[in-house]
Design a protein around this motif. Structure first.
Motif, PDB file in Angstrom:
ATOM      1  N   GLU A  47       0.819  -1.260   0.019  1.00 35.28           N
ATOM      2  CA  GLU A  47       0.034   0.067   0.006  1.00 35.28           C
ATOM      3  C   GLU A  47       1.059   1.384  -0.059  1.00 35.28           C
ATOM      4  O   GLU A  47       1.651   1.390   0.680  1.00 35.28           O
ATOM      5  CB  GLU A  47      -0.953   0.138   1.237  1.00 35.28           C
ATOM      6  N   THR A  48       0.562   2.243  -0.893  1.00 33.90           N
ATOM      7  CA  THR A  48       1.526   3.454  -1.014  1.00 33.90           C
ATOM      8  C   THR A  48       0.511   4.631  -1.002  1.00 33.90           C
ATOM      9  O   THR A  48       1.169   5.829  -0.947  1.00 33.90           O
ATOM     10  CB  THR A  48       2.209   3.381  -2.325  1.00 33.90           C
ATOM     11  N   ASP A  49      -0.662   4.421  -0.911  1.00 33.12           N
ATOM     12  CA  ASP A  49      -1.705   5.575  -0.711  1.00 33.12           C
ATOM     13  C   ASP A  49      -1.692   6.162   0.868  1.00 33.12           C
ATOM     14  O   ASP A  49      -1.990   5.383   1.576  1.00 33.12           O
ATOM     15  CB  ASP A  49      -3.052   5.228  -1.046  1.00 33.12           C
ATOM     16  N   LEU A  50      -1.343   7.367   1.091  1.00 33.42           N
ATOM     17  CA  LEU A  50      -1.016   7.873   2.320  1.00 33.42           C
ATOM     18  C   LEU A  50      -2.424   7.668   3.205  1.00 33.42           C
ATOM     19  O   LEU A  50      -2.382   7.166   4.524  1.00 33.42           O
ATOM     20  CB  LEU A  50      -0.593   9.222   2.333  1.00 33.42           C
ATOM     21  N   SER A  51      -3.604   7.979   2.472  1.00 36.35           N
ATOM     22  CA  SER A  51      -4.707   7.704   3.607  1.00 36.35           C
ATOM     23  C   SER A  51      -5.066   6.321   3.687  1.00 36.35           C
ATOM     24  O   SER A  51      -5.487   6.133   4.673  1.00 36.35           O
ATOM     25  CB  SER A  51      -5.905   8.398   2.681  1.00 36.35           C
ATOM     26  N   GLU A  52      -4.621   5.535   3.039  1.00 35.11           N
ATOM     27  CA  GLU A  52      -4.982   4.192   3.102  1.00 35.11           C
ATOM     28  C   GLU A  52      -3.781   3.536   4.224  1.00 35.11           C
ATOM     29  O   GLU A  52      -4.296   2.571   5.210  1.00 35.11           O
ATOM     30  CB  GLU A  52      -4.898   3.150   1.858  1.00 35.11           C
ATOM     31  N   CYS A  53      -2.702   4.044   4.194  1.00 33.98           N
ATOM     32  CA  CYS A  53      -1.549   3.939   5.147  1.00 33.98           C
ATOM     33  C   CYS A  53      -2.250   4.372   6.588  1.00 33.98           C
ATOM     34  O   CYS A  53      -1.870   3.444   7.546  1.00 33.98           O
ATOM     35  CB  CYS A  53      -0.463   4.280   4.737  1.00 33.98           C
ATOM     36  N   GLN A  54      -2.771   5.433   6.605  1.00 32.55           N
ATOM     37  CA  GLN A  54      -3.105   5.836   7.704  1.00 32.55           C
ATOM     38  C   GLN A  54      -4.351   5.018   8.349  1.00 32.55           C
ATOM     39  O   GLN A  54      -4.218   4.714   9.626  1.00 32.55           O
ATOM     40  CB  GLN A  54      -3.874   7.221   7.589  1.00 32.55           C
ATOM     41  N   LEU A  55      -5.307   4.593   7.603  1.00 33.35           N
ATOM     42  CA  LEU A  55      -6.248   3.532   8.094  1.00 33.35           C
ATOM     43  C   LEU A  55      -5.541   2.333   8.649  1.00 33.35           C
ATOM     44  O   LEU A  55      -6.066   1.869   9.819  1.00 33.35           O
ATOM     45  CB  LEU A  55      -7.206   3.202   7.131  1.00 33.35           C
ATOM     46  N   LEU A  56      -4.455   1.792   7.895  1.00 33.65           N
ATOM     47  CA  LEU A  56      -3.835   0.486   8.268  1.00 33.65           C
ATOM     48  C   LEU A  56      -3.081   0.725   9.684  1.00 33.65           C
ATOM     49  O   LEU A  56      -3.323  -0.046  10.646  1.00 33.65           O
ATOM     50  CB  LEU A  56      -2.918   0.006   7.414  1.00 33.65           C
ATOM     51  N   TRP A  57      -2.504   1.815   9.719  1.00 40.89           N
ATOM     52  CA  TRP A  57      -1.851   2.237  10.938  1.00 40.89           C
ATOM     53  C   TRP A  57      -2.662   2.399  12.299  1.00 40.89           C
ATOM     54  O   TRP A  57      -2.441   1.766  13.274  1.00 40.89           O
ATOM     55  CB  TRP A  57      -0.982   3.565  10.766  1.00 40.89           C
ATOM     56  N   GLU A  58      -3.869   3.081  12.126  1.00 43.24           N
ATOM     57  CA  GLU A  58      -4.738   3.368  13.061  1.00 43.24           C
ATOM     58  C   GLU A  58      -5.349   2.075  13.406  1.00 43.24           C
ATOM     59  O   GLU A  58      -5.844   1.978  14.751  1.00 43.24           O
ATOM     60  CB  GLU A  58      -5.641   4.347  12.710  1.00 43.24           C
ATOM     61  N   GLU A  59      -5.649   1.030  12.734  1.00 36.35           N
ATOM     62  CA  GLU A  59      -6.217  -0.261  12.855  1.00 36.35           C
ATOM     63  C   GLU A  59      -5.108  -1.001  13.857  1.00 36.35           C
ATOM     64  O   GLU A  59      -5.592  -1.871  14.752  1.00 36.35           O
ATOM     65  CB  GLU A  59      -6.511  -0.959  11.711  1.00 36.35           C
ATOM     66  N   PHE A  60      -4.023  -1.099  13.509  1.00 43.63           N
ATOM     67  CA  PHE A  60      -2.942  -2.002  14.073  1.00 43.63           C
ATOM     68  C   PHE A  60      -2.096  -1.272  15.323  1.00 43.63           C
ATOM     69  O   PHE A  60      -1.477  -1.962  15.899  1.00 43.63           O
ATOM     70  CB  PHE A  60      -1.857  -2.465  12.906  1.00 43.63           C
ATOM     71  N   SER A  61      -1.866   0.057  15.164  1.00 45.31           N
ATOM     72  CA  SER A  61      -1.000   0.580  16.379  1.00 45.31           C
ATOM     73  C   SER A  61      -1.463   0.519  17.759  1.00 45.31           C
ATOM     74  O   SER A  61      -2.810   0.602  18.064  1.00 45.31           O
ATOM     75  CB  SER A  61      -0.783   2.008  15.879  1.00 45.31           C
ATOM     76  N   PRO A  62      -0.667  -0.007  18.779  1.00 43.48           N
ATOM     77  CA  PRO A  62      -0.990  -0.243  19.956  1.00 43.48           C
ATOM     78  C   PRO A  62      -1.277   1.324  20.662  1.00 43.48           C
ATOM     79  O   PRO A  62      -1.795   0.979  21.677  1.00 43.48           O
ATOM     80  CB  PRO A  62      -0.100  -1.084  20.800  1.00 43.48           C
ATOM     81  N   ASN A  63      -0.793   2.146  20.177  1.00 44.72           N
ATOM     82  CA  ASN A  63      -0.932   3.464  20.797  1.00 44.72           C
ATOM     83  C   ASN A  63      -0.237   3.627  22.274  1.00 44.72           C
ATOM     84  O   ASN A  63      -0.852   4.385  23.049  1.00 44.72           O
ATOM     85  CB  ASN A  63      -2.326   4.022  20.507  1.00 44.72           C
ATOM     86  N   GLU A  64       0.534   2.765  22.530  1.00 47.54           N
ATOM     87  CA  GLU A  64       1.068   2.891  23.814  1.00 47.54           C
ATOM     88  C   GLU A  64       2.194   4.149  23.983  1.00 47.54           C
ATOM     89  O   GLU A  64       2.461   4.232  25.344  1.00 47.54           O
ATOM     90  CB  GLU A  64       1.697   1.575  24.254  1.00 47.54           C
ATOM     91  N   SER A  65       2.469   4.332  22.978  1.00 52.45           N
ATOM     92  CA  SER A  65       4.089   5.273  23.184  1.00 52.45           C
ATOM     93  C   SER A  65       3.730   6.456  22.178  1.00 52.45           C
ATOM     94  O   SER A  65       2.907   6.412  21.071  1.00 52.45           O
ATOM     95  CB  SER A  65       5.357   4.576  22.567  1.00 52.45           C
ATOM     96  N   LEU A  66       4.504   7.511  22.232  1.00 53.04           N
ATOM     97  CA  LEU A  66       4.298   8.769  21.468  1.00 53.04           C
ATOM     98  C   LEU A  66       4.639   8.290  20.068  1.00 53.04           C
ATOM     99  O   LEU A  66       3.610   8.710  19.153  1.00 53.04           O
ATOM    100  CB  LEU A  66       5.163   9.691  21.877  1.00 53.04           C
ATOM    101  N   PHE A  67       5.521   7.574  19.865  1.00 54.22           N
ATOM    102  CA  PHE A  67       5.858   7.132  18.590  1.00 54.22           C
ATOM    103  C   PHE A  67       4.965   6.152  17.889  1.00 54.22           C
ATOM    104  O   PHE A  67       5.071   5.790  16.811  1.00 54.22           O
ATOM    105  CB  PHE A  67       7.267   6.292  18.731  1.00 54.22           C
ATOM    106  N   ASP A  68       3.990   5.656  18.398  1.00 50.56           N
ATOM    107  CA  ASP A  68       3.009   4.653  18.058  1.00 50.56           C
ATOM    108  C   ASP A  68       1.885   5.792  17.346  1.00 50.56           C
ATOM    109  O   ASP A  68       1.106   5.036  16.477  1.00 50.56           O
ATOM    110  CB  ASP A  68       2.258   3.853  18.944  1.00 50.56           C
ATOM    111  N   LEU A  69       1.825   7.026  17.456  1.00 51.24           N
ATOM    112  CA  LEU A  69       0.726   7.786  17.128  1.00 51.24           C
ATOM    113  C   LEU A  69       0.801   8.203  15.698  1.00 51.24           C
ATOM    114  O   LEU A  69       1.947   8.636  15.182  1.00 51.24           O
ATOM    115  CB  LEU A  69       0.902   8.922  17.775  1.00 51.24           C
ATOM    116  N   TRP A  70      -0.141   7.945  14.790  1.00 51.99           N
ATOM    117  CA  TRP A  70      -0.124   8.338  13.569  1.00 51.99           C
ATOM    118  C   TRP A  70       0.388   9.849  13.114  1.00 51.99           C
ATOM    119  O   TRP A  70       1.078  10.330  12.355  1.00 51.99           O
ATOM    120  CB  TRP A  70      -1.548   8.147  12.866  1.00 51.99           C
ATOM    121  N   ASP A  71      -0.233  10.902  14.021  1.00 53.29           N
ATOM    122  CA  ASP A  71       0.048  12.439  13.784  1.00 53.29           C
ATOM    123  C   ASP A  71       1.488  12.523  13.956  1.00 53.29           C
ATOM    124  O   ASP A  71       2.328  13.284  13.288  1.00 53.29           O
ATOM    125  CB  ASP A  71      -0.857  13.044  14.747  1.00 53.29           C
TER     126      ASP A  71
END
Length: 344
Positions: A47-71
């Motif tokens: 996947e190379t589309d940025l918006s699709e990458c964001q959706l994948l990231w936000e689905e899988f990221s544990p969001n435990e650390s600052l570095f896990d955040l999409w923004d």
């Protein structure tokens, strides 16, 4: 924007993806062993589309650390504009694992989305056993640094090597800077107190959250490392892309907070640090100080950060990031292991 190798086949079934160079027998065995299914049920996609990458990231990221955040990662993309390259593995049309990469056109290699600077990178997966195969799918030179401990991967993966540790300071039992002094060896405590008193004698003014001082941070950091012989030891902020990234870190702060701590002496900004706050952790992201004209200022600035973190509510930990850089171990900070992966 020039595409990296492999992007031409952004979405195909296994047998049609040119970036794969794996024996069919290995794929069949993988499908049976890991999923108890058929290789026909496996789908590998880039996947190379940025918006699709964001959706994948936000689905899988544990969001435990600052570095896990999409923004937070998006700030680096806005700075560098490198092409995202997310390799995904699906089984029976459900995404199981993702390698969130980009192609670094300057170094001609694949690395994490966000580059080599962010700490605590994570393999996004619902099945740890898929990661070795995903790493084989990367179609060129690869450098993945700062991989944090992850059960079933970093404790099992012979494909990973130890990276430099990161340094932390647990504040749970601290109520003032005096508590930190008590953790130090006698000589180190004496030296740091001497530096603290030396700068305090100059009657410094401490300013919080004047973000116009970001330009001062860049200049102070560049000037401090200007005399270094090796390019790798010079300031990271010589890069306009890195400067833009840190501007975007401030601009994109929503799920995390940003904080700037500056020191003025005689009306002049002599030290600036940028900090982020997320999940009770105080992240020391970058700083600069005029150590040439103010002996002891580097120690003072770091001590000021510790003092600031202790005095804030709901901060339990300071993250001083990866690498000792000639001072962290001597301050008796705690450590966390990190790992790395390389492919040529």
């Amino acid at each position: 924007m020039e595409k990296p190798p492999g992007v031409a086949s952004a979405s195909s079934f296994l047998t049609n993806i040119p970036l794969l160079d794996l024996p069919q027998k290995e794929i069949v065995n993988f499908a049976k062993k890991i999923f108890n299914g058929s290789s026909r049920d496996l789908l590998f996609r880039v996947e190379t589309d940025l918006s699709e990458c964001q959706l994948l990231w936000e689905e899988f990221s544990p969001n435990e650390s600052l570095f896990d955040l999409w923004d937070f990662r998006l700030a680096f993309w806005r700075g560098y504009q490198y092409h995202p390259y997310f390799i995904t593995l699906s089984f029976q049309e459900k995404v199981i694992s993702i390698l969130p990469l980009w192609f670094d056109k300057e170094d001609n290699q694949y690395t994490w989305f966000g580059g080599s600077w962010p700490d605590e990178n994570t393999f996004f997966t619902k099945s740890a056993k898929t990661i070795p195969l995903l790493l084989k799918l990367i179609p060129g030179k690869t450098r993945l640094f700062c991989i944090r401990s992850q059960e079933g991967i970093t404790d099992q993966g012979s494909f990973l090597e130890a990276d430099e540790e990161k340094y932390i300071l647990d504040l749970k039992n601290f109520s003032s800077l005096d508590d930190f002094w008590g953790t130090l060896k006698k000589k180190k405590r004496y030296n740091l107190k001497r530096d603290w008193k030396r700068i305090q004698a100059l009657k410094p003014e401490i300013i919080v959250n004047d973000f116009s001082h970001l330009e001062n941070l860049f200049k102070l950091n560049i000037d401090r490392f200007e005399e270094m012989v090796l390019d790798d030891n010079k300031s990271t902020f010589l890069s306009k892309e890195k400067q833009q990234t840190f501007k975007e870190i401030i601009n994109l702060a929503k799920d995390y907070q940003v904080r700037m701590v500056s020191t003025k002496i005689d009306g002049k900004v002599v030290a600036v640090d940028l900090v982020a706050l997320y999940h009770q952790t105080y992240y020391c992201l970058a700083g600069g100080c005029d150590v040439e004209n103010y002996s002891g200022l580097g120690s003072f600035a770091n001590l000021q950060l510790i003092k600031d973190a202790i005095e804030l509510e709901n901060v339990d930990l300071i993250d001083f990031l990866q690498g000792d850089v000639n001072w962290k171990a001597s301050w008796r900070l705690g450590t966390r292991p990190l790992f790395k992966f390389a492919k040529d």
